[in-house]
Design a protein around this motif. Structure first.
Motif, PDB file in Angstrom:
ATOM      1  N   PHE A   1       0.843  -1.197   0.000  1.00 54.25           N
ATOM      2  CA  PHE A   1       0.000   0.000   0.000  1.00 54.25           C
ATOM      3  C   PHE A   1       0.877   1.245   0.000  1.00 54.25           C
ATOM      4  N   THR A   2       0.368   2.306  -0.621  1.00 55.76           N
ATOM      5  CA  THR A   2       1.067   3.599  -0.631  1.00 55.76           C
ATOM      6  C   THR A   2       0.083   4.726  -0.374  1.00 55.76           C
ATOM      7  N   ILE A   3       0.404   5.556   0.610  1.00 54.06           N
ATOM      8  CA  ILE A   3      -0.424   6.717   0.906  1.00 54.06           C
ATOM      9  C   ILE A   3       0.218   7.948   0.281  1.00 54.06           C
ATOM     10  N   SER A   4      -0.629   8.864  -0.178  1.00 52.46           N
ATOM     11  CA  SER A   4      -0.138  10.122  -0.731  1.00 52.46           C
ATOM     12  C   SER A   4      -1.178  11.196  -0.484  1.00 52.46           C
ATOM     13  N   ARG A   5      -0.778  12.448  -0.617  1.00 56.14           N
ATOM     14  CA  ARG A   5      -1.732  13.539  -0.438  1.00 56.14           C
ATOM     15  C   ARG A   5      -1.416  14.658  -1.415  1.00 56.14           C
ATOM     16  N   ASP A   6      -2.453  15.406  -1.749  1.00 53.54           N
ATOM     17  CA  ASP A   6      -2.329  16.579  -2.600  1.00 53.54           C
ATOM     18  C   ASP A   6      -3.018  17.725  -1.869  1.00 53.54           C
ATOM     19  N   ASN A   7      -2.231  18.573  -1.232  1.00 54.85           N
ATOM     20  CA  ASN A   7      -2.813  19.638  -0.420  1.00 54.85           C
ATOM     21  C   ASN A   7      -3.493  20.704  -1.275  1.00 54.85           C
ATOM     22  N   ALA A   8      -3.079  20.829  -2.517  1.00 53.37           N
ATOM     23  CA  ALA A   8      -3.730  21.798  -3.407  1.00 53.37           C
ATOM     24  C   ALA A   8      -5.150  21.365  -3.743  1.00 53.37           C
ATOM     25  N   LYS A   9      -5.378  20.060  -3.752  1.00 53.09           N
ATOM     26  CA  LYS A   9      -6.700  19.529  -4.080  1.00 53.09           C
ATOM     27  C   LYS A   9      -7.454  19.014  -2.856  1.00 53.09           C
TER      28      LYS A   9
END
Length: 124
Positions: free
Chosen positions: A68-76
């Protein structure tokens, strides 16, 4: 106040992949540590993964590490969970959660806001 809405769950065969997404409301999303938890039928809710405010640090449960891989996009205002090499034991309702006091904690009560969950079913 943060509202979280998960999407992307479904039915997949063992060995397959799914990508979950969590959309957050509010202008302070980048100030929250984010996490994913899951709860299988008859079991307690358990930690899956967490990510720091800027996305530079992550933590994983041993059971999902390397898959599993977590990621985030703070702009979205979104956080994603890419799940590969799924196994039947991954079957659960998956929840997105926000932590206003820090990041990386694996304790449920450290998270202030929760989504409604999305079902992931892995068939053998």
């Amino acid at each position: 106040q943060v509202q979280l809405v998960e999407s992307g769950g479904g039915l997949v065969q063992a060995g397959g992949s799914l990508r979950l997404s969590c959309a957050a409301s509010g202008r302070t999303f980048s100030s929250y540590g984010m996490g994913w938890f899951r709860q299988a039928p008859g079991k307690e809710r358990e930690f899956v993964t967490a990510i720091s405010w800027g996305g530079g640090r992550t933590s994983y449960a041993d059971s999902v590490k390397g898959r599993f891989t977590i990621s985030r996009d703070n702009a979205k205002n979104t956080v994603a969970l890419q799940m590969n090499s799924l196994i039947p034991e991954d079957t659960a309702v998956y929840y997105c959660a926000a932590n206003s006091a820090g990041w990386g904690t694996r304790k449920i009560y450290d998270y202030d806001y929760w989504g409604q969950g999305t079902q992931v079913t892995v068939s053998s």
